[in-house]
Design a protein around this motif. Structure first.
Motif, mmCIF file in Angstrom:
data_model
loop_
_atom_site.group_PDB
_atom_site.id
_atom_site.type_symbol
_atom_site.label_atom_id
_atom_site.label_comp_id
_atom_site.label_asym_id
_atom_site.label_seq_id
_atom_site.Cartn_x
_atom_site.Cartn_y
_atom_site.Cartn_z
ATOM 1 N N GLN A 52 3.700 -1.022 -12.381
ATOM 2 C CA GLN A 52 5.149 -1.104 -12.565
ATOM 3 C C GLN A 52 5.892 -0.881 -11.251
ATOM 4 N N SER A 53 5.384 0.009 -10.442
ATOM 5 C CA SER A 53 5.998 0.258 -9.139
ATOM 6 C C SER A 53 5.941 -0.982 -8.261
ATOM 7 N N PHE A 108 -6.813 8.360 -20.753
ATOM 8 C CA PHE A 108 -5.366 8.166 -20.836
ATOM 9 C C PHE A 108 -4.701 8.371 -19.478
ATOM 10 N N MET A 109 -5.174 9.335 -18.714
ATOM 11 C CA MET A 109 -4.576 9.609 -17.404
ATOM 12 C C MET A 109 -4.796 8.436 -16.447
ATOM 13 N N ILE A 110 -5.989 7.863 -16.473
ATOM 14 C CA ILE A 110 -6.286 6.711 -15.615
ATOM 15 C C ILE A 110 -5.415 5.528 -16.035
ATOM 16 N N ARG A 111 -5.321 5.307 -17.323
ATOM 17 C CA ARG A 111 -4.465 4.226 -17.825
ATOM 18 C C ARG A 111 -3.013 4.423 -17.388
ATOM 19 N N ASP A 112 -2.511 5.648 -17.511
ATOM 20 C CA ASP A 112 -1.132 5.925 -17.121
ATOM 21 C C ASP A 112 -0.914 5.701 -15.627
ATOM 22 N N ALA A 113 -1.877 6.110 -14.807
ATOM 23 C CA ALA A 113 -1.757 5.926 -13.360
ATOM 24 C C ALA A 113 -1.750 4.440 -13.008
ATOM 25 N N LEU A 114 -2.637 3.662 -13.621
ATOM 26 C CA LEU A 114 -2.667 2.220 -13.365
ATOM 27 C C LEU A 114 -1.357 1.557 -13.774
ATOM 28 N N THR A 115 -0.860 1.917 -14.932
ATOM 29 C CA THR A 115 0.400 1.352 -15.420
ATOM 30 C C THR A 115 1.538 1.695 -14.479
ATOM 31 N N LEU A 166 0.834 -1.202 0.000
ATOM 32 C CA LEU A 166 0.000 0.000 0.000
ATOM 33 C C LEU A 166 0.868 1.251 0.000
ATOM 34 N N ALA A 167 1.933 1.235 0.785
ATOM 35 C CA ALA A 167 2.846 2.380 0.812
ATOM 36 C C ALA A 167 3.494 2.586 -0.554
ATOM 37 N N GLN A 168 3.805 1.486 -1.251
ATOM 38 C CA GLN A 168 4.386 1.592 -2.592
ATOM 39 C C GLN A 168 3.397 2.226 -3.573
ATOM 40 N N VAL A 169 2.135 1.851 -3.464
ATOM 41 C CA VAL A 169 1.122 2.431 -4.345
ATOM 42 C C VAL A 169 0.954 3.922 -4.036
ATOM 43 N N VAL A 170 0.919 4.269 -2.764
ATOM 44 C CA VAL A 170 0.799 5.684 -2.378
ATOM 45 C C VAL A 170 1.987 6.469 -2.913
ATOM 46 N N ASP A 171 3.193 5.916 -2.763
ATOM 47 C CA ASP A 171 4.391 6.585 -3.285
ATOM 48 C C ASP A 171 4.323 6.725 -4.807
ATOM 49 N N ALA A 172 3.855 5.676 -5.477
ATOM 50 C CA ALA A 172 3.739 5.719 -6.942
ATOM 51 C C ALA A 172 2.748 6.798 -7.360
ATOM 52 N N LEU A 173 1.626 6.901 -6.655
ATOM 53 C CA LEU A 173 0.638 7.938 -6.980
ATOM 54 C C LEU A 173 1.205 9.329 -6.723
ATOM 55 N N ASP A 174 2.029 9.467 -5.692
ATOM 56 C CA ASP A 174 2.641 10.760 -5.398
ATOM 57 C C ASP A 174 3.644 11.180 -6.476
ATOM 58 N N GLU A 175 4.182 10.210 -7.212
ATOM 59 C CA GLU A 175 5.128 10.513 -8.290
ATOM 60 C C GLU A 175 4.439 11.037 -9.546
ATOM 61 N N LEU A 176 3.148 10.812 -9.646
ATOM 62 C CA LEU A 176 2.394 11.222 -10.837
ATOM 63 C C LEU A 176 2.174 12.728 -10.848
ATOM 64 N N PRO A 177 1.970 13.291 -12.035
ATOM 65 C CA PRO A 177 1.561 14.700 -12.098
ATOM 66 C C PRO A 177 0.246 14.884 -11.326
ATOM 67 N N GLU A 178 0.093 16.021 -10.708
ATOM 68 C CA GLU A 178 -1.066 16.290 -9.843
ATOM 69 C C GLU A 178 -2.387 15.999 -10.538
ATOM 70 N N ARG A 179 -2.539 16.458 -11.772
ATOM 71 C CA ARG A 179 -3.807 16.289 -12.475
ATOM 72 C C ARG A 179 -4.087 14.820 -12.776
ATOM 73 N N THR A 180 -3.055 14.060 -13.116
ATOM 74 C CA THR A 180 -3.219 12.622 -13.373
ATOM 75 C C THR A 180 -3.625 11.910 -12.096
ATOM 76 N N ARG A 181 -2.940 12.217 -11.000
ATOM 77 C CA ARG A 181 -3.261 11.603 -9.716
ATOM 78 C C ARG A 181 -4.686 11.922 -9.309
ATOM 79 N N ARG A 182 -5.083 13.166 -9.479
ATOM 80 C CA ARG A 182 -6.433 13.600 -9.099
ATOM 81 C C ARG A 182 -7.491 12.877 -9.948
#
Length: 166
Positions: free
Chosen positions: A157-158, A146-153, A102-118
């Motif tokens: 990968q993380s 595309f943003m949702i797809r990128d976030a999932l990918t 879960l921490a890895q997923v949170v960290d991965a989401l934090d690495e995304l651009p703000e708008r993609t994460r949102r």
């Protein structure tokens, strides 16, 4: 011409998508995506049967959405199954591993651009449709897709990079 087809044939196109998806709201999103896809096409060509062509585009996009939904379901199935599990049945080791993931997923989401994460959070956690997310963020539904797809990918990968042996 294509605007006329989408306006005049919208109920029919929604039925085409709904037959594949089984959901009227998602069907409406797919018809909107089809309109955007066709209207944004840079290549002009003549279509002999425009209603059939547009119906086929709608059907194909609906099938793509089903496949994407099935993929997302399998990606997050373990997480969602865990919501109903009793915490008492897990060993401290399993709980620690789950927390680490879960921490890895949170960290991965934090690495995304703000708008993609949102966009991802609104869609996955906020239970909004892609159209609603697009409206809230002031962007196109195609971009939300595309943003949702990128976030999932990125999350996948993380997690995979952390589980691979060094």
């Amino acid at each position: 011409m294509q605007e006329d087809i989408f306006v005049n044939q919208r109920p029919r196109l929604c039925c085409v998508a709904a037959r594949v998806l089984g959901n009227a709201d998602q069907a409406d999103d797919v018809v909107q995506d089809a309109y955007l896809k066709i209207s944004e096409a840079t290549t002009l060509f003549e279509v002999r049967q425009p209603i059939s062509y547009v119906s086929r585009v709608v059907r194909n996009l609906a099938i793509d959405r089903c496949r994407r939904s099935a993929f997302e379901s399998t990606l997050f199935a373990k997480e969602e199954e865990g919501e109903a599990a009793s915490y008492a049945s897990h060993s401290p080791e399993v709980i620690a591993i789950d927390r680490q993931a879960l921490a890895q997923v949170v960290d991965a989401l934090d690495e995304l651009p703000e708008r993609t994460r949102r966009a991802f959070e609104l869609y996955r956690s906020g239970s909004h449709t892609q159209r609603e997310v697009a409206h809230l963020l002031g962007i196109s539904t195609t971009l939300v897709n595309f943003m949702i797809r990128d976030a999932l990918t990125h999350c996948r990968q993380s997690l995979q990079s952390q589980t691979l042996p060094d």
